[in-house]
Design an enzyme around this catalytic site. Structure first.
Site, PDB file in Angstrom:
ATOM      1  N   CYS A 184       0.842  -1.187   0.000  1.00 12.04           N
ATOM      2  CA  CYS A 184       0.000   0.000   0.000  1.00 12.04           C
ATOM      3  C   CYS A 184       0.879   1.240   0.000  1.00 12.04           C
ATOM      4  CB  CYS A 184      -0.915   0.028   1.236  1.00 12.04           C
ATOM      5  SG  CYS A 184      -2.013  -1.402   1.359  1.00 12.04           S
TER       6      CYS A 184
ATOM      7  N   GLY B 144      -0.868   0.615  -5.153  1.00 12.22           N
ATOM      8  CA  GLY B 144      -2.175   0.007  -4.928  1.00 12.22           C
ATOM      9  C   GLY B 144      -3.235   0.645  -5.779  1.00 12.22           C
TER      10      GLY B 144
ATOM     11  N   ASN C 139       0.623   0.380   5.937  1.00 16.76           N
ATOM     12  CA  ASN C 139       1.222  -0.440   4.890  1.00 16.76           C
ATOM     13  C   ASN C 139       1.981  -1.580   5.552  1.00 16.76           C
ATOM     14  OD1 ASN C 139       2.442  -1.443   2.533  1.00 16.76           O
ATOM     15  ND2 ASN C 139       4.166  -0.036   2.713  1.00 16.76           N
ATOM     16  N   GLY C 140       1.651  -2.811   5.182  1.00 14.76           N
ATOM     17  CA  GLY C 140       2.337  -3.965   5.755  1.00 14.76           C
ATOM     18  C   GLY C 140       1.365  -5.069   6.122  1.00 14.76           C
TER      19      GLY C 140
ATOM     20  N   TYR D 154      10.819  -4.242  -7.501  1.00 14.99           N
ATOM     21  CA  TYR D 154       9.547  -4.098  -8.215  1.00 14.99           C
ATOM     22  C   TYR D 154       8.682  -2.933  -7.769  1.00 14.99           C
ATOM     23  CZ  TYR D 154       4.869  -5.334  -9.933  1.00 14.99           C
ATOM     24  OH  TYR D 154       3.644  -5.303 -10.530  1.00 14.99           O
TER      25      TYR D 154
ATOM     26  N   THR E 236       9.153  -1.891 -15.290  1.00 12.25           N
ATOM     27  CA  THR E 236      10.174  -2.086 -14.267  1.00 12.25           C
ATOM     28  C   THR E 236      11.367  -2.891 -14.741  1.00 12.25           C
ATOM     29  OG1 THR E 236       8.781  -3.883 -13.438  1.00 12.25           O
ATOM     30  CG2 THR E 236       8.689  -1.793 -12.253  1.00 12.25           C
TER      31      THR E 236
ATOM     32  N   ASP F  58      12.966  -8.814 -17.378  1.00 11.56           N
ATOM     33  CA  ASP F  58      11.889  -8.378 -16.489  1.00 11.56           C
ATOM     34  C   ASP F  58      12.438  -8.247 -15.083  1.00 11.56           C
ATOM     35  OD1 ASP F  58       9.403  -7.534 -15.748  1.00 11.56           O
ATOM     36  OD2 ASP F  58       8.346  -9.379 -16.257  1.00 11.56           O
ATOM     37  N   ASP F  59      11.671  -7.562 -14.216  1.00 10.91           N
ATOM     38  CA  ASP F  59      12.127  -7.378 -12.843  1.00 10.91           C
ATOM     39  C   ASP F  59      12.085  -8.679 -12.051  1.00 10.91           C
ATOM     40  OD1 ASP F  59       9.312  -7.354 -11.307  1.00 10.91           O
ATOM     41  OD2 ASP F  59       9.130  -6.175 -13.135  1.00 10.91           O
TER      42      ASP F  59
END
Length: 508
Positions: A2, A28, A101-102, A257, A305, A367-368
Site C-alpha cells: 500500500c 495500490g 502499509n504492511g 519491483y 520495471t 523483467d524485474d
C-alpha cells in the site's frame, strides 16, 4: 502493498494529499481514501477504485482542514471490500484515524485480545483496523486529556510490544497532530520531509520520497526502525525510537519491483539499485556462455520495471537495447489484479510487440521478476509470434519460491512457477530457450551498495527466511489457503458492487 501519506500544512491539505496519492498509485489500485481535520472534527472519503475515481470535485470541496492522511491499497490476504479501505477511524480516545502499509503476523491473536481484554470490537478482517485499535488502547492507557510527545511515544512503544510483522503507519489524532511510525525491523518503507515558507514549516510523511518531490518537500530521511515521528498541529516535530530492540532489515522487493525508480528509501536510490541489478545480471549471463561468444542480437525490456536493469545489461553484453513492446497506459498492472483470470485476459491488451525488433533475431527479454509465470509465458509467445528466432529470458530478481507474510500479495506457494522446479524446468514452462535468474547475493549487493549501513535485507520470497522469527508451517498453510486465486474470487464475489464508498463529514 500500500501507499500512505500524512501532511501537516499552513494551508488546506486535500489537494496535496490527492497529488501524493496519485504519485503513489503504483503501490495500490484497489482502493483509495483520505481523511482531513480542521482541528475539531474530521472529514473522510474512501472507496474502491483509483484515486481519480474515488475523489471528485464535490468530495474535495468537503475535505477541509490543514492536517490529513491518505492511503492507496491493494488487498493482501483480505478482500477487495470497501469496508477495508483506509484510512480507518475510532472515536476514542480523541478521535484517531490511521493508514497502514504492511501485515501484522499476529493479527488473529491481537484481535482476540482486543475483544477479551481491551473490550474493543473489530468490524472487518483488516489487520490495519487491529493496528489502529492497539494504538488507540495504548493511548487510552496514558489517561491524558491532551497527549504530550512523551505520552504518544509511550503508546507507540506499547504497539511495538504487542504487534509483530511489518508495519509502516501514519495516524492523525484530532486536535493534536500526526504521528508516523515504523516496525522495529523497518521492513516497509517510510520517509519524511519538510517545506519552508514565510509563515513556518510544513511536514509530510510518506511511503516513498517521490511523493515529497512532487510537492516541493525536502527529504529529511527515512523513519528509523522502531522510530516514531510526531508533528503537532502547531508545527513542532519530535522524534524518538520507541522499540527496545531494532535492526534495519528493509524489504529488498521494494527495490526489485514496487518502488518508483525516482524514490530514495533508507538512503538508497531505487534507480541505482536497479542499474546495478542489470550489471550483475550481465555478468551472470556472460559466465553462462563462458569462453564462447553469446548469440544475443538485442535486449528488450518488459515495461516498465524491467527497463532500468536492461539498460546496463545491454551495454555490458555490447548489444543493442530496443523497446520492443508498447504499453497501453490505461491498463492496470497485472500483478495487482485480484484474480488470475483477469491477469491472463489483460496481457495482450496491455502490451503490443513491434515486429521489426523481433523478426529473425535472438532476443533477450528482461523483467524485474517472475512470479506465477503466466504473464511471462504469454510475452515470450508474443515475441515468437513477432518472428523471434530464439527467446531468452532474464530476471533481475532470483526465483520466487516462498510466500511473503509482510504485506506483498503473492499467491499460494504451489502457484509460483518456480515452486519445486529447477531453472531449466521453469524455462520450459514459460517457453524460453534459456532463463537467467539473478543470484540472491548479487541482488543484496545491488541495494547494499547504496547504503553500507544496511546489514541485511528482507528476502523471504527468495530464501524463505522470515526476520520476525514467528512464522511456522501452520501460519504459512493458512496464508496459502487464503491467497489462492479461487478463494479470492469467491471472497470478492460476496460483496455488492454498489457498496463501494464511505464518506463522513464534520465527524467530531
Amino acid at each position: 502493498m500500500c501507499g500512505i501519506v500524512g501532511v501537516l500544512s499552513h494551508k488546506p491539505v486535500n489537494q496535496e494529499i490527492y497529488d501524493a496519492l496519485t504519485v503513489l498509485q503504483h503501490r495500490g489500485q484497489d482502493a483509495a481514501g483520505m481523511v482531513t481535520s480542521d482541528g475539531a472534527s474530521l472529514n473522510l472519503r474512501k472507496g474502491n477504485g483509483l484515486v481519480r475515481d474515488v475523489f471528485r470535485q464535490q468530495h474535495m470541496q468537503r475535505l477541509l482542514g490543514r492536517v490529513g492522511i491518505g492511503h492507496v491499497r491493494y488487498p493482501t490476504a483480505g478482500s477487495s471490500s470497501s469496508a477495508e479501505a483506509q484510512p480507518m477511524y475510532v472515536n476514542s480516545p480523541y478521535g484517531i484515524s490511521l493508514a497502514h502499509n504492511g501485515n501484522l503476523t499476529n493479527a488473529d491473536e491481537l484481535k482476540a485480545g482486543l475483544f477479551a481484554e481491551d473490550l474493543r470490537h473489530i468490524n472487518t478482517n483488516s489487520d490495519s483496523e487491529v493496528l489502529l485499535n492497539v494504538l488507540a488502547h495504548e493511548l487510552q492507557g496514558q489517561r491524558a486529556l491532551h497527549p504530550s510527545p512523551s505520552e504518544l511515544f509511550a503508546a507507540v512503544s506499547g504497539v511495538h510490544e504487542r504487534c509483530r510483522g511489518a508495519y509502516a503507519a501514519v495516524a492523525m489524532i484530532i486536535g493534536t497532530g500526526i504521528i508516523g511510525f515504523r516496525d522495529p525491523f523497518g521492513i516497509r518503507p517510510l520517509v519524511f520531509g519538510r517545506r519552508e515558507h514565510e509563515t513556518g514549516t510544513d511536514y509530510m510523511i510518506a511511503s516513498e520520497s517521490v511523493a515529497l518531490d512532487l510537492l516541493g518537500f525536502q527529504l529529511i530521511g527515512s523513519v528509523r526502525p522502531g522510530e516514531a515521528i510526531f508533528i503537532s498541529n502547531e508545527g513542532e516535530i519530535h522524534r524518538q525510537v520507541c522499540a527496545k530492540q531494532t535492526k534495519l532489515v528493509p524489504c529488498v522487493f521494494e527495490h526489485v519491483y514496487f518502488a518508483r525508480p525516482d524514490s530514495i528509501m533508507d538512503d538508497i536510490s531505487v534507480y541505482k539499485s536497479r542499474l546495478r541489478m542489470g550489471e550483475y545480471l550481465a555478468s551472470r549471463i556472460l559466465a553462462h556462455y563462458s569462453q564462447n561468444e553469446h548469440d544475443i542480437d538485442v535486449v528488450i525490456p518488459i515495461p516498465d520495471t524491467g527497463r532500468t536493469a536492461a539498460l546496463p545489461l545491454a551495454h555490458q553484453l555490447n548489444v543493442k537495447f530496443r523497446e520492443g513492446f508498447v504499453k497501453n497506459r490505461y491498463i492496470g498492472r497485472t500483478f495487482i489484479m485480484p484474480g488470475q483470470q483477469e491477469r491472463k485476459n489483460s496481457v495482450r491488451h496491455k502490451l503490443n510487440a513491434i515486429e521489426l525488433e523481433f523478426r529473425d533475431k535472438n532476443v533477450l527479454l528482461v523483467d524485474d521478476s517472475i512470479v506465477r509465470g503466466t504473464t511471462t509465458q504469454q510475452i515470450i509467445q508474443m515475441a515468437r509470434d513477432a518472428g523471434a528466432k530464439k527467446v531468452y529470458m532474464a530476471s533481475a530478481a532470483p526465483a520466487v519460491r516462498y510466500q511473503n507474510v509482510y504485506g506483498i500479495d503473492m499467491p499460494a506457494r504451489d502457484e509460483f512457477v518456480a515452486h519445486q522446479r529447477s531453472d531449466e524446468e521453469v524455462a520450459r514452462v514459460i517457453g524460453a530457450d534459456w532463463l537467467a535468474y539473478q543470484e540472491i547475493g548479487d541482488l543484496k549487493r545491488s541495494a547494499k551498495e547504496g547504503n553500507p549501513a544496511v546489514d541485511e535485507f528482507e528476502c523471504s520470497v527468495f530464501d524463505g527466511q522470515y526476520v520476525t522469527g514467528d512464522i511456522d508451517a501452520d501460519y504459512l498453510g493458512r496464508l496459502s489457503l487464503s491467497r489462492r486465486d479461487k478463494m479470492k474470487q469467491r471472497r470478492d464475489a460476496e460483496f455488492l458492487p454498489d457498496s463501494n464508498i464511505l464518506e463522513l463529514h464534520n465527524h467530531a
